[in-house]
Write a protein that holds these residues in place. Structure first.
Motif, PDB file in Angstrom:
ATOM      1  N   TRP A   1     -32.243  -2.993   9.666  1.00 44.77           N
ATOM      2  CA  TRP A   1     -32.457  -4.346   9.607  1.00 44.77           C
ATOM      3  C   TRP A   1     -32.906  -5.206  10.636  1.00 44.77           C
ATOM      4  CZ3 TRP A   1     -27.893  -6.460   5.893  1.00 44.77           C
ATOM      5  CH2 TRP A   1     -28.118  -5.472   4.644  1.00 44.77           C
ATOM      6  N   LYS A   2     -34.120  -5.795  10.431  1.00 41.83           N
ATOM      7  CA  LYS A   2     -34.702  -6.677  11.595  1.00 41.83           C
ATOM      8  C   LYS A   2     -34.349  -8.205  11.506  1.00 41.83           C
ATOM      9  CE  LYS A   2     -38.344  -3.394  12.389  1.00 41.83           C
ATOM     10  NZ  LYS A   2     -38.579  -2.573  11.408  1.00 41.83           N
TER      11      LYS A   2
ATOM     12  N   GLY B   1     -36.130  -4.434   4.908  1.00 36.95           N
ATOM     13  CA  GLY B   1     -37.071  -3.574   4.288  1.00 36.95           C
ATOM     14  C   GLY B   1     -37.581  -3.684   2.701  1.00 36.95           C
ATOM     15  N   THR B   2     -36.437  -4.085   2.162  1.00 39.66           N
ATOM     16  CA  THR B   2     -36.732  -4.425   0.707  1.00 39.66           C
ATOM     17  C   THR B   2     -36.394  -5.850   0.121  1.00 39.66           C
ATOM     18  OG1 THR B   2     -34.319  -3.749   0.062  1.00 39.66           O
ATOM     19  CG2 THR B   2     -36.085  -1.958  -0.046  1.00 39.66           C
ATOM     20  N   THR B   3     -35.786  -6.552   1.105  1.00 39.64           N
ATOM     21  CA  THR B   3     -35.408  -7.969   0.975  1.00 39.64           C
ATOM     22  C   THR B   3     -35.423  -8.938   2.051  1.00 39.64           C
ATOM     23  OG1 THR B   3     -33.763  -7.197  -0.809  1.00 39.64           O
ATOM     24  CG2 THR B   3     -33.570  -9.456  -0.007  1.00 39.64           C
ATOM     25  N   ARG B   4     -36.255 -10.013   1.947  1.00 38.05           N
ATOM     26  CA  ARG B   4     -36.242 -10.970   2.994  1.00 38.05           C
ATOM     27  C   ARG B   4     -35.512 -12.218   2.873  1.00 38.05           C
ATOM     28  NH1 ARG B   4     -42.351 -10.793   5.770  1.00 38.05           N
ATOM     29  NH2 ARG B   4     -42.027  -8.551   5.881  1.00 38.05           N
ATOM     30  N   MET B   5     -34.552 -12.721   3.620  1.00 40.43           N
ATOM     31  CA  MET B   5     -34.048 -13.984   3.331  1.00 40.43           C
ATOM     32  C   MET B   5     -33.866 -14.674   4.538  1.00 40.43           C
ATOM     33  SD  MET B   5     -30.148 -12.540   2.729  1.00 40.43           S
ATOM     34  CE  MET B   5     -31.003 -10.978   1.607  1.00 40.43           C
ATOM     35  N   THR B   6     -33.602 -16.099   4.467  1.00 37.88           N
ATOM     36  CA  THR B   6     -33.454 -16.762   5.683  1.00 37.88           C
ATOM     37  C   THR B   6     -32.259 -17.810   5.775  1.00 37.88           C
ATOM     38  OG1 THR B   6     -35.947 -17.018   5.779  1.00 37.88           O
ATOM     39  CG2 THR B   6     -34.749 -18.752   7.108  1.00 37.88           C
TER      40      THR B   6
END
Length: 100
Positions: free
Chosen positions: A7-8, A29-34
Protein backbone atom coordinates in the motif's frame (compact mmCIF):
# COMPACT_ATOMS: atom_id res chain seq x y z
CA UNK A 1 -2.30 -19.38 1.02
CA UNK A 2 0.04 -16.40 1.26
CA UNK A 3 -1.03 -12.86 0.54
CA UNK A 4 1.39 -10.03 -0.08
CA UNK A 5 0.35 -6.47 -0.84
CA UNK A 6 1.97 -3.08 -0.95
CA UNK A 7 0.00 0.00 0.00
CA UNK A 8 1.32 3.42 -0.88
CA UNK A 9 0.92 6.44 1.39
CA UNK A 10 1.70 10.11 0.98
CA UNK A 11 1.76 12.52 3.89
CA UNK A 12 1.28 16.23 3.16
CA UNK A 13 1.97 18.77 5.93
CA UNK A 14 0.99 22.44 5.82
CA UNK A 15 1.61 25.06 8.47
CA UNK A 16 0.09 28.51 8.48
CA UNK A 17 -0.38 30.93 11.37
CA UNK A 18 0.36 28.40 14.15
CA UNK A 19 -1.99 25.79 12.67
CA UNK A 20 -0.69 22.59 11.12
CA UNK A 21 -2.87 20.63 8.72
CA UNK A 22 -2.01 17.14 7.51
CA UNK A 23 -3.50 15.10 4.69
CA UNK A 24 -2.62 11.41 4.46
CA UNK A 25 -3.42 9.70 1.17
CA UNK A 26 -3.60 5.90 1.05
CA UNK A 27 -3.68 3.90 -2.17
CA UNK A 28 -4.27 0.16 -1.67
CA UNK A 29 -4.28 -0.58 -5.38
CA UNK A 30 -8.05 -1.05 -5.32
CA UNK A 31 -9.12 1.76 -2.99
CA UNK A 32 -7.97 5.32 -2.40
CA UNK A 33 -8.80 7.22 0.75
CA UNK A 34 -7.67 10.33 2.58
CA UNK A 35 -7.28 11.08 6.28
CA UNK A 36 -7.19 14.60 7.71
CA UNK A 37 -5.78 16.05 10.91
CA UNK A 38 -5.01 19.44 12.40
CA UNK A 39 -3.11 20.85 15.35
CA UNK A 40 -3.23 24.37 16.74
CA UNK A 41 -0.48 26.04 18.75
CA UNK A 42 -1.91 27.87 21.74
CA UNK A 43 -1.01 31.59 21.63
CA UNK A 44 0.92 31.45 24.94
CA UNK A 45 2.97 28.37 23.92
CA UNK A 46 6.26 28.46 22.04
CA UNK A 47 5.75 27.67 18.37
CA UNK A 48 7.51 24.33 17.79
CA UNK A 49 6.47 23.19 14.29
CA UNK A 50 7.67 19.61 14.84
CA UNK A 51 5.11 19.12 17.63
CA UNK A 52 2.30 20.40 15.42
CA UNK A 53 3.46 18.11 12.60
CA UNK A 54 3.46 15.07 14.87
CA UNK A 55 0.09 15.79 16.45
CA UNK A 56 -1.66 16.67 13.18
CA UNK A 57 -0.17 13.60 11.45
CA UNK A 58 -1.30 11.34 14.30
CA UNK A 59 -4.82 12.73 13.98
CA UNK A 60 -4.79 12.21 10.20
CA UNK A 61 -3.68 8.59 10.63
CA UNK A 62 -6.39 8.08 13.27
CA UNK A 63 -8.96 9.41 10.79
CA UNK A 64 -7.65 6.99 8.17
CA UNK A 65 -7.77 4.10 10.67
CA UNK A 66 -11.46 4.77 11.36
CA UNK A 67 -12.17 4.71 7.64
CA UNK A 68 -10.27 1.43 7.20
CA UNK A 69 -12.22 -0.18 10.05
CA UNK A 70 -15.52 0.89 8.48
CA UNK A 71 -14.48 -0.67 5.18
CA UNK A 72 -13.34 -3.87 6.91
CA UNK A 73 -16.61 -4.19 8.84
CA UNK A 74 -18.59 -3.54 5.67
CA UNK A 75 -16.56 -6.17 3.80
CA UNK A 76 -17.14 -8.67 6.62
CA UNK A 77 -20.87 -8.24 6.08
CA UNK A 78 -20.47 -8.94 2.36
CA UNK A 79 -21.79 -12.04 0.63
CA UNK A 80 -19.73 -15.19 1.05
CA UNK A 81 -17.75 -14.04 4.08
CA UNK A 82 -19.70 -16.03 6.63
CA UNK A 83 -19.34 -13.19 9.14
CA UNK A 84 -21.83 -10.74 10.49
CA UNK A 85 -20.36 -7.73 12.26
CA UNK A 86 -23.61 -5.87 12.85
CA UNK A 87 -25.65 -5.75 16.07
CA UNK A 88 -27.50 -8.98 15.22
CA UNK A 89 -24.24 -10.91 15.14
CA UNK A 90 -23.74 -11.02 18.88
CA UNK A 91 -20.34 -10.87 20.53
CA UNK A 92 -19.04 -14.02 18.82
CA UNK A 93 -19.72 -12.68 15.32
CA UNK A 94 -17.91 -9.36 15.68
CA UNK A 95 -14.29 -8.53 15.20
CA UNK A 96 -13.30 -6.28 18.07
CA UNK A 97 -11.06 -3.55 16.66
CA UNK A 98 -11.58 -1.01 19.45
CA UNK A 99 -8.20 -1.63 21.00
CA UNK A 100 -6.30 -1.93 17.75
Amino acid sequence: MSHIAEWKTRVHLFEEERTTTVRVELDTGTTRMTGHGTAHCHPVDHNVPEIGDELAAARAFEDLAVQLKRIAFSDMDGPGTGHRSGPAAGAAGRLDMAGS
